[in-house]
Motif scaffolding. Structure first.
Motif, mmCIF file in Angstrom:
data_model
loop_
_atom_site.group_PDB
_atom_site.id
_atom_site.type_symbol
_atom_site.label_atom_id
_atom_site.label_comp_id
_atom_site.label_asym_id
_atom_site.label_seq_id
_atom_site.Cartn_x
_atom_site.Cartn_y
_atom_site.Cartn_z
ATOM 1 N N ASN A 89 58.024 68.744 12.738
ATOM 2 C CA ASN A 89 58.333 70.174 12.766
ATOM 3 C C ASN A 89 58.301 70.799 11.380
ATOM 4 O O ASN A 89 59.236 71.478 10.959
ATOM 5 N N SER A 90 57.214 70.525 10.659
ATOM 6 C CA SER A 90 57.083 71.129 9.346
ATOM 7 C C SER A 90 55.650 71.582 9.107
ATOM 8 O O SER A 90 54.745 71.254 9.854
ATOM 9 N N THR A 91 55.524 72.390 8.064
ATOM 10 C CA THR A 91 54.204 72.849 7.641
ATOM 11 C C THR A 91 53.815 72.024 6.430
ATOM 12 O O THR A 91 54.564 71.940 5.459
ATOM 13 N N VAL A 92 52.668 71.374 6.518
ATOM 14 C CA VAL A 92 52.245 70.448 5.476
ATOM 15 C C VAL A 92 50.902 70.895 4.910
ATOM 16 O O VAL A 92 49.946 71.087 5.654
ATOM 17 N N THR A 93 50.868 71.076 3.589
ATOM 18 C CA THR A 93 49.606 71.406 2.941
ATOM 19 C C THR A 93 49.127 70.208 2.142
ATOM 20 O O THR A 93 49.845 69.697 1.278
ATOM 21 N N PHE A 94 47.934 69.737 2.482
ATOM 22 C CA PHE A 94 47.323 68.628 1.759
ATOM 23 C C PHE A 94 46.432 69.187 0.659
ATOM 24 O O PHE A 94 45.656 70.120 0.900
ATOM 25 N N TYR A 95 46.567 68.611 -0.544
ATOM 26 C CA TYR A 95 45.627 68.874 -1.622
ATOM 27 C C TYR A 95 44.924 67.552 -1.884
ATOM 28 O O TYR A 95 45.560 66.595 -2.322
ATOM 29 N N VAL A 96 43.649 67.518 -1.578
ATOM 30 C CA VAL A 96 42.927 66.248 -1.631
ATOM 31 C C VAL A 96 41.793 66.342 -2.626
ATOM 32 O O VAL A 96 40.998 67.294 -2.599
#
Ligand code: CUA
Length: 157
Positions: A89-96
């Motif tokens: 239940n979270s918002t996850v931003t990936f920086y790849v």
């Protein structure tokens, strides 16, 4: 009078179906637990990742209530960190980004998917719902170990 009511109901339901159909096409796999909501970029020196504030020590950072950023380095033939652990239940931003050649970053069974190009930061934001485990795979040929290049995303309670 009753027939009129039913007609309204059916009209409403068919409209709902159409809207749902369009949403499915637009947003991809609705309801699988992880859905990509954004995909944009930035730049980074692939030869200086060691000196980068985040990519030098890739990992998960809490940036707000139910909001996380995950810095990921792809290199022949691993993803760092592995596993990636984020709360449900979270918002996850990936920086790849890549430390060497072009890789791919795809969260299996979801629409979270990007190319990983040296010098560029792929940014993808997903919503994670239920606790689950997802494989992460490289989907761009990157050398002899390409087929073994995989990671794990753990969504924990
Ligand atoms: Cu990395 Cu294929």
């Amino acid at each position: 009078m009753h027939i009129h009511q039913y007609e309204k109901l059916w009209l409403g339901m068919s409209l709902l179906l159409i809207v749902g159909f369009i949403a499915t096409i637009t947003y991809g796999a609705v309801g699988v637990g992880v859905s990509m909501v954004d995909d944009s970029g930035g730049n980074v020196d692939p030869n200086a990742l060691d000196e980068h504030p985040e990519f030098s020590d890739p990992g998960v950072q809490k940036v707000g209530e139910n909001e996380y950023e995950v810095y990921v380095v792809a290199r022949q033939f691993i993803f760092q960190p592995d596993p990636i652990v984020v709360p449900a239940n979270s918002t996850v931003t990936f920086y790849v980004t890549s430390a060497d050649v072009i890789h791919g970053f795809a969260v299996v069974g979801t629409n979270a998917n990007t190319m990983v190009i040296p010098g560029e930061v792929a940014e993808i934001t997903v919503e994670v719902n239920e606790p689950n485990e997802y494989g992460i795979v490289c989907h761009e040929y990157c050398g002899s170990g390409h087929h073994t290049m995989e990671g794990l995303l753990r969504v924990v309670p």
